[in-house]
Design an enzyme around this catalytic site. Structure first.
Site, PDB file in Angstrom:
ATOM      1  N   CYS A 114       0.837  -1.208   0.000  1.00  0.00           N
ATOM      2  CA  CYS A 114       0.000   0.000   0.000  1.00  0.00           C
ATOM      3  C   CYS A 114       0.873   1.259   0.000  1.00  0.00           C
ATOM      4  CB  CYS A 114      -0.964  -0.043   1.191  1.00  0.00           C
ATOM      5  SG  CYS A 114      -2.312   1.130   1.055  1.00  0.00           S
ATOM      6  N   HIS A 223      -3.484  -5.644   1.312  1.00  0.00           N
ATOM      7  CA  HIS A 223      -2.719  -5.837   2.536  1.00  0.00           C
ATOM      8  C   HIS A 223      -2.628  -7.305   2.950  1.00  0.00           C
ATOM      9  CE1 HIS A 223      -2.334  -1.584   3.991  1.00  0.00           C
ATOM     10  NE2 HIS A 223      -3.238  -1.429   3.050  1.00  0.00           N
ATOM     11  N   GLU A 225      -0.785  -8.633   5.073  1.00  0.00           N
ATOM     12  CA  GLU A 225      -0.576  -8.782   6.519  1.00  0.00           C
ATOM     13  C   GLU A 225      -1.895  -8.808   7.284  1.00  0.00           C
ATOM     14  OE1 GLU A 225      -0.459  -6.057   4.910  1.00  0.00           O
ATOM     15  OE2 GLU A 225      -0.762  -4.268   6.132  1.00  0.00           O
TER      16      GLU A 225
END
Lengths: 263, 762
Positions: A114, A223, A225
């Site tokens: 990002c 994302h 994560e």
């Protein structure tokens, strides 16, 4: 002051380097914190859950602390003022990263997520740029992607053509580049992730993530994560039914680089 | 320009000058003070106030800061707290936010506040700084903010001004909250013409800390240094508290845009990290955020909560606009600022942390033992007051109030419209209606993932975040209010709001622990509005006592009226609950084929004030009856079912009744169900329409795995709580099949449910 003093004191112990004592735990992955970084703790947790050792790096330092790979996390570094990533690229540590990442296949693996992706384009480690989403809103949703290239340092755990569900959340996520650059990226297999079903922001050719020519530097807008821990990820997975918020399709990105580095 | 030159330019009104010119006229009325308040200030000081003192008193004695109209009623929240309710309370009402013990040495602080008036004037900045302000309250307690929530109320969905407010306010909350890295885990979006000129923008934040990290706002230790840090002070928000939040809007007056603050979320994010590092290094003795009334509030509150004295040199304040007068500097509501008290030994450690985060700071002065707050401008005294008289001894009004004469007629006007013949069409209409349609268009503009601890978020009943990664310890939060219920009966309305928030938290599986409230009302100068307020506070305080959950803090927002018309009384109630492990939280939708669907509670003909009556343009009668003992039992059942793995899904019944709940449970994961209403209608002696649309309280729908049905039924029997099997989850048919009435394909239901907001605002 050294970077170890940027404690993240509450919620979880991010100083614990790893959950594991397997061979992957010897791999040290640095996560850079800029003023305004938001997903740095999440990226460290992802490294830890993948079995590696997470190391906190500070934007103002000149020392990469001998890490084996670097993640530039999401957020709004410097408030995204001027242009997303435009100020962060000048951080002292970015100079080190840019230098270490440019040097062919054995260069430092770097992942930009990002805002990290935006910083990598500003630093010219990756081509193109991100502009405001076509619909002008911040958009947070669970996004289906296709892994187009499973040969980069960060995607070895996937197979080419595999689909994954990974949360997407941004305001300036529309990937743009001139046609020549886009053709080049396609031709060299450097489109790593593509949006499937619906293009969430108007990105050219549905591109969600790209790599450099050597494959050690990868940037993507979604994302990964946020899809690494069952119970705290998206409600769905491209791999079939999962429990409540059980999607962990993003974990492979972190295990990919660890495996690549232990050989 | 030097300070000396500036003081000449402003012709500074000093204390000496005030003493020498007792007859000088000051603009007390323009600052929002009444004549008697102005006279009172003179009595306190024994002379006329200086311009700077007048500025301080005017903002600190404003309705927004002093609670002068509400104080006499709010006392009940303290008076009605029993020892048992205090068990988990580490810090109660009065500090920046209450702190609740959640076990294992962890504590949670949470609070809900309003930013209604600024958001109407300047929707983006008003909403953004609302988030910023509540988050700074949380940091001030020594906590890391971990989530936010936003209960929002707008005017009619199709009014031309509503789109301006919805776009601005939603973007403002997202623009600020997303940039802070705080997951937005829930809230409310309500449309009602009564909020047309007065949208309600409430913001809740929750933070987490270890018990030993609690920080309080007091300035103790003579000789300790006082420092202002964060953003520079500018001209924004001057008089925000006194002018905007304490007066009704009147179109004949000039625009109040300059009184709205402008937010810088990046500065706030840096401030959060920087403060957490200060706490960790233990270099601050006391800390206070700067919100309403800016430096006036911070200095007077810090001083009066500590040893009682402070000496400040105001020319040391770093300014964004060098032309600000001392009074303006004292009143400025520039955002992203904090004030702290630091011992001389810690000064260099403090400065090192500031430098590391590139945060600007200036040392303003020191703590004294004089009992006076003395503010100088370039060496000349411009403020010399007892800080308590500014911060705590503001006027207290026993505003007259009486029950509105019109209420009898309203309560007598029960809803008796003809029932719809086509129940299927009625369900579709309900689920597409502004208040029950999907709020994805709003919530998709908020980041619910950041920090990686979100275990539940909208559209589930409560937002749930993990606190401890090792054990899974976590908290659930829900906010609720129903302005229509409160309009029909403010006492019951407040109890209903608490009951629903409490039920929501229990439905998610958490044990309800504490309450924060944001009381949104019209003008306290209207005795009928004041009665609504008094009744609401009484209702909420009584209900908190009955449920055993204390109010830990909150906010009052008055003067929510435009052109003489007040908003519905809207007490927004936030309930916080605790999980020993968030892994056992219950989602609001079913997904396993063959699981039994049960309804808990009984259904009566209670359609007055309901969403269905609202869709028919009717508001009258009495709100649904609330039985808090029953709510307590229901909550215990839901929490135990979650703990023992007896249910896989649960959703509480509120606005829209069973029709809304069945639709939402099916749409949550896109899994259908077969439902039979006959037994329910027979048992409760109601018809199918009432079964679907009544808003009777104390009810929830749960999905029970086949293997758990006996245990589940035994538990309900043991607690003597009515439950009835009304259907079964059906993954084969993607439809809501109400046997004997209609079959509604989920695609069609989803389209109706999700289409409304994009159609109006997309």
């Amino acid at each position: 002051m050294t970077s170890t003093s940027i404690e993240t004191p509450l919620i979880g112990d991010l100083q614990a380097v790893t959950d594991d004592d397997g061979p992957l735990a010897t791999v040290r992955v640095g996560v850079v914190t800029f003023p305004g970084s938001l997903d740095d703790r999440d990226a460290m947790r992802a490294v830890r859950l993948a079995g590696g050792s997470a190391v906190q790096l500070w934007h103002g330092d000149h020392d990469l602390q001998e890490v084996d790979a670097v993640i530039i996390p999401g957020g709004f570094s410097y408030g995204d003022y001027l242009r997303a990533g435009a100020i962060s690229r000048f951080a002292p540590l970015m100079e080190q990263i840019t230098h270490a990442a440019s040097g062919g296949a054995n260069a430092l693996p770097v992942l930009g997520i990002c805002n990290g992706f935006q910083i990598l384009t500003e630093a010219h480690l990756l081509p193109g740029s991100m502009i405001k989403n076509e619909h002008l809103h911040f958009l947070c949703r669970d996004q289906r992607l296709r892994v187009e290239n499973a040969d980069t340092h960060w995607t070895g755990e996937y197979w080419a053509g595999e689909e994954v569900v990974i949360p997407l959340k941004n305001q300036d996520g529309q990937f743009v580049a001139d046609n020549r650059t886009l053709d080049e990226l396609e031709g060299e297999g450097r489109v790593v992730f593509r949006y499937v079903d619906e293009n969430p922001n108007g990105s050219r050719r549905n591109i969600a993530g790209i790599s450099n020519a050597a494959g050690n530097v990868v940037g993507l807008m979604p994302h990964p994560e946020h899809a690494v821990e069952a119970g705290f990820g998206p409600d769905s997975s491209a791999r079939g039914d999962v429990g409540l918020r059980g999607g962990t399709d993003g974990l492979g990105i972190f295990t990919s680089v660890l495996r690549k580095l232990v050989g | 320009m030097t300070a000396e030159a500036m003081s000449r330019k402003f012709n500074i009104d000093t204390v000496a000058q005030a003493e020498a010119t007792p007859g000088q006229d000051l603009p007390w009325a323009a600052l929002g003070l009444t004549e008697s308040e102005y006279r009172r200030i003179g009595e306190i000081l024994g002379r006329r106030p200086t311009g700077a003192e007048l500025a301080m008193y005017s903002v600190m004695w404003s309705e927004h800061c002093s609670y002068k109209s509400s104080k006499v009623h709010l006392r009940q929240f303290g008076d009605k707290v029993t020892d048992g309710m205090k068990e988990h309370l580490l810090v109660g009402i009065g500090e920046n936010a209450g702190v609740v013990d959640i076990g294992d040495g962890w504590a949670v602080t949470f609070k809900v506040e309003s930013h209604n008036h600024p958001s109407f004037v300047e929707p983006y900045q008003g909403a953004a700084t609302g988030v910023g302000g509540i988050v700074r309250d949380i940091i001030s307690m020594g906590a890391r903010p971990v989530a936010v929530m936003d209960p929002l109320r707008f005017g009619a969905i199709d009014h031309p001004d509503t789109a301006r407010l919805v776009h601005g306010i939603v973007a403002g909350i997202g623009g600020y909250g997303n940039s802070l890295g705080l997951p937005n885990i829930g809230g409310e979006v309500v449309f009602d013409a009564v909020y047309q000129g007065n949208p309600l923008v409430n913001a809740l934040a929750v933070g987490v800390l270890r018990h030993e990290d609690i920080r309080l706002a007091n300035a103790s230790g003579t000789g300790n240094r006082v420092v202002l840090f964060g953003a520079r002070t500018g001209g924004d928000g001057i008089g925000g508290a006194s002018v905007l939040a304490s007066e009704s809007f009147d179109s004949s007056k000039p625009s109040k845009r300059p009184a709205v603050q402008v937010g810088d979320p990046f500065a706030e994010k840096v401030l959060i990290e920087c403060c957490l590092e200060l706490f960790k290094a233990s270099v601050v003795e006391g800390i206070q955020d700067l919100g309403a009334a800016g430096i006036s509030c911070a200095t007077s509150e810090l001083a009066s909560n500590g040893d009682g004295g402070m000496h400040v040199e105001l020319t040391n304040v770093l300014l964004r606009d060098p032309s600000l007068t001392p009074g303006e500097i004292l009143m400025s509501e520039s955002q992203e600022r904090m004030m702290a008290v630091v011992t001389p030994e810690n000064v260099s450690a403090f400065e090192a942390i500031m430098d590391r985060w590139a945060v600007e700071y200036s040392w303003l002065g020191e703590v004294t033992d004089t009992g006076r707050l003395i503010i100088e401008w370039d060496g000349e005294t411009i403020v010399d007051v007892d800080p308590r008289t500014v911060a705590h001894d503001g006027p207290v009004y026993e505003r007259p109030y009486h029950r509105p004469a019109w209420l009898d007629d309203v309560q007598a006007d029960a809803f008796d419209a003809e029932q719809p013949t086509d129940l299927r069409a009625a369900v579709l209409e309900l689920m597409a209606s502004p208040n029950l349609c999907s709020k994805d268009w709003v919530t998709d503009q908020f980041d619910r993932y950041v920090q990686g601890n979100t275990a539940l978020a909208m559209p589930d009943d409560a937002g749930v975040v993990r606190v401890d990664e090792e054990t899974g310890l976590g908290v659930a939060i829900s906010t609720d209010a129903n302005g229509r219920y409160s309009y029909l009966d403010p006492y019951e309305g407040a109890r209903l709001a608490l009951a629903e928030a409490y039920r929501n938290v229990a439905t998610s599986g958490a044990e309800p622990l504490a309450v924060s409230d944001c009381l949104n009302f019209g003008s306290p100068e209207d005795p009928e509005v004041m009665w609504q307020f008094a009744e609401s506070v009484r209702g909420l305080a009584d209900a908190c006592q009955e449920l055993g959950v204390p109010v830990t803090g909150g906010n009052v927002s008055l003067y929510n009226q435009t052109g003489g018309v007040a908003v519905h009384p809207t007490p927004v109630v936030g309930v916080l609950g605790v999980f020993d492990d968030v892994a056992r939280r219950t989602p609001s939708g079913w997904r396993e084929d063959g699981q039994a669907i049960y309804l808990l509670g009984t259904t009566k003909d209670e359609l007055d004030g309901s969403e269905w009556a609202n869709l028919r343009g009717h508001l009258g009668g009495r709100p649904p009856a609330v039985d808090l003992a029953a709510e307590k039992t229901l909550a215990a059942i839901l929490v135990n079912c979650s703990r023992d793995g007896m249910i896989d899904a649960a959703h509480d019944l509120s606005e829209g009744g069973l029709a809304a709940v069945l639709s939402e449970m099916a749409l949550r994961f896109g899994v259908g169900a077969r439902i039979g209403l006959d037994e329910l209608c027979e048992r409760d002696r109601i018809d199918a329409f009432t079964a679907l649309f009544s808003e009777s309280q104390g009810r929830a729908v749960v999905a029970v795995p086949r293997s758990e049905e006996v245990r589940y039924n035994d538990m309900c029997t043991a607690r003597n709580y009515p439950t009835l099997r009304i259907g079964v989850v059906d993954t084969e048919n993607e439809a809501l099949d109400l046997q004997g009435y209609f079959n509604l394909p989920l695609d069609q239901l989803r389209e109706a449910h999700r289409g409304t907001l994009p159609r109006h605002f997309g």
